[in-house]
Write a protein that holds these residues in place. Structure first.
Motif, PDB file in Angstrom:
ATOM      1  N   ARG A   3       0.707  -0.914  -0.038  1.00 26.12           N
ATOM      2  CA  ARG A   3       0.111   0.000   0.093  1.00 26.12           C
ATOM      3  C   ARG A   3       0.860   1.357  -0.077  1.00 26.12           C
ATOM      4  NH1 ARG A   3      -2.291  -0.989   4.150  1.00 26.12           N
ATOM      5  NH2 ARG A   3      -1.431   0.373   5.806  1.00 26.12           N
ATOM      6  N   ARG A   4       1.882   1.418   0.814  1.00 22.48           N
ATOM      7  CA  ARG A   4       2.599   2.700   0.974  1.00 22.48           C
ATOM      8  C   ARG A   4       3.761   2.529  -0.089  1.00 22.48           C
ATOM      9  NH1 ARG A   4       0.665   5.398   5.170  1.00 22.48           N
ATOM     10  NH2 ARG A   4      -0.214   4.102   7.139  1.00 22.48           N
ATOM     11  N   LEU A   5       4.366   1.525  -0.146  1.00 22.50           N
ATOM     12  CA  LEU A   5       5.660   1.642  -1.152  1.00 22.50           C
ATOM     13  C   LEU A   5       5.390   1.393  -2.722  1.00 22.50           C
ATOM     14  CD1 LEU A   5       8.463  -0.038   0.992  1.00 22.50           C
ATOM     15  CD2 LEU A   5       7.580   2.321   1.054  1.00 22.50           C
ATOM     16  N   GLY A   6       4.218   0.505  -2.789  1.00 21.69           N
ATOM     17  CA  GLY A   6       3.641   0.278  -4.275  1.00 21.69           C
ATOM     18  C   GLY A   6       4.629  -0.823  -4.758  1.00 21.69           C
ATOM     19  N   ALA A   7       5.296  -1.656  -3.860  1.00 22.33           N
ATOM     20  CA  ALA A   7       6.039  -2.522  -4.329  1.00 22.33           C
ATOM     21  C   ALA A   7       5.525  -3.901  -4.022  1.00 22.33           C
ATOM     22  CB  ALA A   7       7.704  -2.328  -3.946  1.00 22.33           C
ATOM     23  N   THR A   8       5.774  -4.854  -4.985  1.00 28.74           N
ATOM     24  CA  THR A   8       5.513  -6.383  -4.526  1.00 28.74           C
ATOM     25  C   THR A   8       6.495  -7.106  -3.539  1.00 28.74           C
ATOM     26  OG1 THR A   8       4.455  -6.539  -6.686  1.00 28.74           O
ATOM     27  CG2 THR A   8       5.107  -8.541  -5.535  1.00 28.74           C
ATOM     28  N   VAL A   9       6.133  -7.558  -2.502  1.00 27.56           N
ATOM     29  CA  VAL A   9       6.983  -8.026  -1.294  1.00 27.56           C
ATOM     30  C   VAL A   9       6.951  -9.513  -1.715  1.00 27.56           C
ATOM     31  CG1 VAL A   9       7.193  -8.653   0.936  1.00 27.56           C
ATOM     32  CG2 VAL A   9       6.341  -6.417   0.276  1.00 27.56           C
ATOM     33  N   LEU A  10       8.275 -10.387  -1.999  1.00 27.24           N
ATOM     34  CA  LEU A  10       8.549 -11.537  -2.131  1.00 27.24           C
ATOM     35  C   LEU A  10       9.059 -12.116  -0.706  1.00 27.24           C
ATOM     36  CD1 LEU A  10       9.365 -11.971  -5.703  1.00 27.24           C
ATOM     37  CD2 LEU A  10       7.357 -11.920  -4.778  1.00 27.24           C
ATOM     38  N   VAL A  11       8.546 -13.063  -0.134  1.00 28.42           N
ATOM     39  CA  VAL A  11       9.120 -13.532   1.152  1.00 28.42           C
ATOM     40  C   VAL A  11      10.075 -14.874   1.057  1.00 28.42           C
ATOM     41  CG1 VAL A  11       8.739 -14.818   3.121  1.00 28.42           C
ATOM     42  CG2 VAL A  11       7.034 -12.902   2.453  1.00 28.42           C
ATOM     43  N   ALA A  12      11.321 -14.690   1.443  1.00 26.26           N
ATOM     44  CA  ALA A  12      12.288 -15.686   1.275  1.00 26.26           C
ATOM     45  C   ALA A  12      12.858 -16.400   2.660  1.00 26.26           C
ATOM     46  CB  ALA A  12      13.547 -15.050   0.448  1.00 26.26           C
ATOM     47  N   TRP A  13      13.246 -17.502   2.304  1.00 22.87           N
ATOM     48  CA  TRP A  13      14.020 -18.071   3.495  1.00 22.87           C
ATOM     49  C   TRP A  13      15.140 -18.677   3.115  1.00 22.87           C
ATOM     50  CZ3 TRP A  13      15.477 -23.093   4.364  1.00 22.87           C
ATOM     51  CH2 TRP A  13      15.919 -23.542   5.706  1.00 22.87           C
ATOM     52  N   GLY A  14      16.342 -18.628   4.058  1.00 27.85           N
ATOM     53  CA  GLY A  14      17.438 -19.455   3.633  1.00 27.85           C
ATOM     54  C   GLY A  14      18.447 -19.260   5.110  1.00 27.85           C
ATOM     55  N   MET A  15      19.717 -19.789   4.891  1.00 27.55           N
ATOM     56  CA  MET A  15      20.706 -19.725   5.781  1.00 27.55           C
ATOM     57  C   MET A  15      22.066 -19.660   5.439  1.00 27.55           C
ATOM     58  SD  MET A  15      19.829 -23.772   7.271  1.00 27.55           S
ATOM     59  CE  MET A  15      20.975 -23.590   8.624  1.00 27.55           C
ATOM     60  N   THR A  16      23.107 -19.245   6.121  1.00 30.22           N
ATOM     61  CA  THR A  16      24.519 -19.076   5.785  1.00 30.22           C
ATOM     62  C   THR A  16      24.722 -20.594   5.014  1.00 30.22           C
ATOM     63  OG1 THR A  16      24.947 -17.788   7.506  1.00 30.22           O
ATOM     64  CG2 THR A  16      26.823 -18.656   6.219  1.00 30.22           C
ATOM     65  N   GLU A  17      24.404 -21.810   5.450  1.00 27.18           N
ATOM     66  CA  GLU A  17      25.115 -23.077   5.016  1.00 27.18           C
ATOM     67  C   GLU A  17      24.382 -23.420   3.581  1.00 27.18           C
ATOM     68  OE1 GLU A  17      25.193 -23.428   9.512  1.00 27.18           O
ATOM     69  OE2 GLU A  17      23.890 -22.204   8.143  1.00 27.18           O
ATOM     70  N   VAL A  18      23.205 -22.766   3.304  1.00 27.86           N
ATOM     71  CA  VAL A  18      22.546 -23.292   1.930  1.00 27.86           C
ATOM     72  C   VAL A  18      22.216 -21.899   1.144  1.00 27.86           C
ATOM     73  CG1 VAL A  18      21.653 -25.293   2.691  1.00 27.86           C
ATOM     74  CG2 VAL A  18      20.327 -23.346   3.110  1.00 27.86           C
ATOM     75  N   GLY A  19      22.448 -20.659   1.577  1.00 26.79           N
ATOM     76  CA  GLY A  19      22.015 -19.426   0.921  1.00 26.79           C
ATOM     77  C   GLY A  19      20.610 -19.462   0.923  1.00 26.79           C
TER      78      GLY A  19
END
Length: 567
Positions: A335-351
């Motif tokens: 709403r405020r930034l007009g950008a699409t948010v994509l959610v990601a998950w990872g960790m140092t061991e696997v990027g």
């Protein structure tokens, strides 16, 4: 003789990954050098400095600097496979050092700017680094002085360089004078040193949730796959500009702020100190289309847009990772930034492992952490290691082409975390039939403050050294803005005269512990709840903390965000 790193990749996996095109023989360096040749006048890096002039480098200029630094590394005797360390903010020198280290076939060890004497000494001693580069000073802290002190206790560290130093001083040499005021090494000398895709690229230290930081060993190929898991779904091209304020020494910053744009011929804007209003200006000035950030930063941006009315129409997508993302925040960013948010998950061991996509419906973006690419496998298992039905919480395991090789000099810890190629992430997750997952909780004993992992075991150990402390447990307590803050739950030796939080923080300062790791709350208790075998039941403490009248520490200033490099 300098120590070198040469760890063979699993033969079967390597053959399969190469055959499928997931791994390749070339590296980031080859991609970068191609961009130097094909688009020498294109801007590669815009380095924005708080309170100092902005610096801009084209691909051609950066390529020249990389070869000058490489010449200096060769003069110091740096060999292929040798680990070279540096502790730098989001400056162009970070990217140049990383590329120059690769140019001579050596291995990058990038150290977070927030770390201090204690952590820095451990990392440099563990890696056996002979060389380390730091800022002369940054945000009021004397990094060169700290590194000179550390060198006295790390016998292998014989070469200390400071970026921005006017000249040499005892124990510290000027980075600019030694590396930049020389001729570039010729291609005839450097090209034979180019590494291959399966060679070790970096040793990146985690935050030490097992009592000591672990040096995660990645190859050029595993780094590339850990990057492409997210960016392969974004539709970015060489005409795009990216913005990065997440520290480049973090996995997120290294993969997406250092590796990605310089390999793909894009322009990257580095912001070395977090300032939400200035970030909006940078996005608009350079028409940045994408960034990756922790939820804390997105909350700041939304509040700043509401206050200033400044919008950022060029920013198409913001990927969010590093901590759980509240669904209301996703809606607010849209709403405020007009950008699409994509959610990601990872960790140092696997990027980066999973991400939502621009084609996903809102329900997937707000209720999941995405799905993996073809080269990553996920499974959720019970306590006995058996796969659980879809939709059932369990331990999240991962394996695939982005998984690291081992922990540097601690293969025992890596072996304990892996079985048949599956790495136990330490997270509790749910996976559905469509492959999407949701991180439900963490089994690892850590606190995530503003996307920065606080090494709980190390903090507890340091607090136990205080003469007034009988027992202590550090737990996470919720925070509206940072997600979590650390609370020290303490059993005093003398209940009539318990230590105060400022007293404990002075003790941690004397131990040279990074300020971002210090607890911000203190709660005194008669005894810690334990199991029959004496293990502290932290879940009970977290449940009880809801009813505690905690007061946020104000006696000693603690940096607001661990990820911005404040001292």
């Amino acid at each position: 003789m300098p120590e070198t790193v040469s760890i063979p990749v699993p033969t079967t996996d390597a053959a399969s990954y190469h055959a499928k095109g997931w791994w390749r023989d070339t590296t980031l360096l080859d991609d970068f050098l191609a961009n130097v040749a094909e688009r020498p006048d294109k801007i590669a890096i815009v380095a924005d400095h708080a309170g100092a002039p902005t610096e801009t480098l084209t691909f051609g200029q950066l390529g020249d600097i990389v070869d000058r630094i490489a010449a200096g590394l060769l003069e110091l005797g740096v060999r292929p496979g040798e680990i070279v360390s540096f502790q730098l903010p989001n400056w162009w020198q970070f990217a140049a050092m990383n590329l120059a280290i690769t140019r001579v076939g050596a291995v990058t060890n990038a150290i977070l700017p927030i770390l201090r004497h204690r952590e820095l000494a451990f990392i440099l001693e563990r890696t056996g680094s002979r060389l380390c580069v730091v800022p002369d000073s940054f945000r009021g802290f004397d990094y060169a002085g700290m590194l000179n002190d550390v060198a006295a206790s790390v016998p292998t560290l014989t070469h200390v360089f400071a970026v921005g130093a006017a000249g040499d001083r005892p124990g510290v040499h000027s980075f600019d004078r030694f590396f930049l005021e020389r001729d570039p090494a010729p291609a005839s000398v450097l090209d034979p040193l180019r590494p291959a895709g399966d060679d070790v690229a970096q040793v990146q230290f985690t935050s030490g949730t097992t009592g000591e930081p672990k040096g995660v060993v990645h190859t050029h190929n595993t780094v590339r796959c850990g990057t492409r898991s997210v960016t392969g779904r974004l539709g970015l091209n060489p005409d795009d500009a990216l913005l990065f304020f997440s520290p480049l020494a973090h996995t997120v910053g290294y993969y997406f702020g250092c590796y990605l744009p310089l390999a793909d011929g894009m322009t990257v804007v580095y912001q070395d100190a977090w300032d939400a209003e200035h970030m909006l200006d940078l996005v608009n000035t350079y028409q940045c289309v994408w960034t990756m950030a922790a939820p804390t930063f997105l909350a700041d941006l939304c509040a700043t847009v509401e206050k200033t009315g400044v919008t950022i129409p060029s920013m198409r997508i913001i990927s969010c990772a590093g901590a759980p993302v509240p669904p209301p925040l996703i809606a607010e960013v849209n709403r405020r930034l007009g950008a699409t948010v994509l959610v990601a998950w990872g960790m140092t061991e696997v990027g980066a492992v999973t991400t939502t996509t621009t084609d996903d419906p809102d329900t997937l973006v707000t209720t999941t952490d995405g799905c993996p690419p073809d080269w990553v496998e996920l499974t959720v298992v019970d306590a006995d290691g058996h796969a659980v039905p879809a939709g059932t919480p369990g331990r999240l395991l991962v394996r695939g082409a982005s998984t690291c090789l081992t922990y540097f000099k601690r293969p025992d810890l890596f072996a304990a975390a892996t079985h048949d190629g599956w790495l136990d992430t330490g997270d509790i997750a749910v996976q559905w039939d469509n492959g999407y997952i949701r991180i439900a909780s963490r089994s690892k004993d850590l606190v995530i403050r503003g996307a920065e992992n606080i090494p709980v075991v190390e903090v507890e150990s340091a607090l136990l050294d205080h003469p007034a402390v009988r027992d202590v447990a550090v737990i996470a307590v919720p925070d509206d803005r940072l997600g979590e803050r650390a609370c020290a739950v303490l059993v005093p030796r003398d209940p009539r005269n318990p230590p105060t939080l400022p007293e404990l923080l002075r003790h941690l300062a004397e131990l040279n512990m990074a300020k971002q790791f210090w607890p911000e709350y203190l709660h005194i208790i008669d005894a810690l709840p334990t199991t029959a075998t004496g293990k502290v039941q932290k879940f009970k403490l977290r449940e009880d903390a809801v009813n505690w009248n905690l007061t946020l520490n104000t006696a000693t200033t603690t940096p607001d965000l661990a990820t911005t490099g404040e001292s």
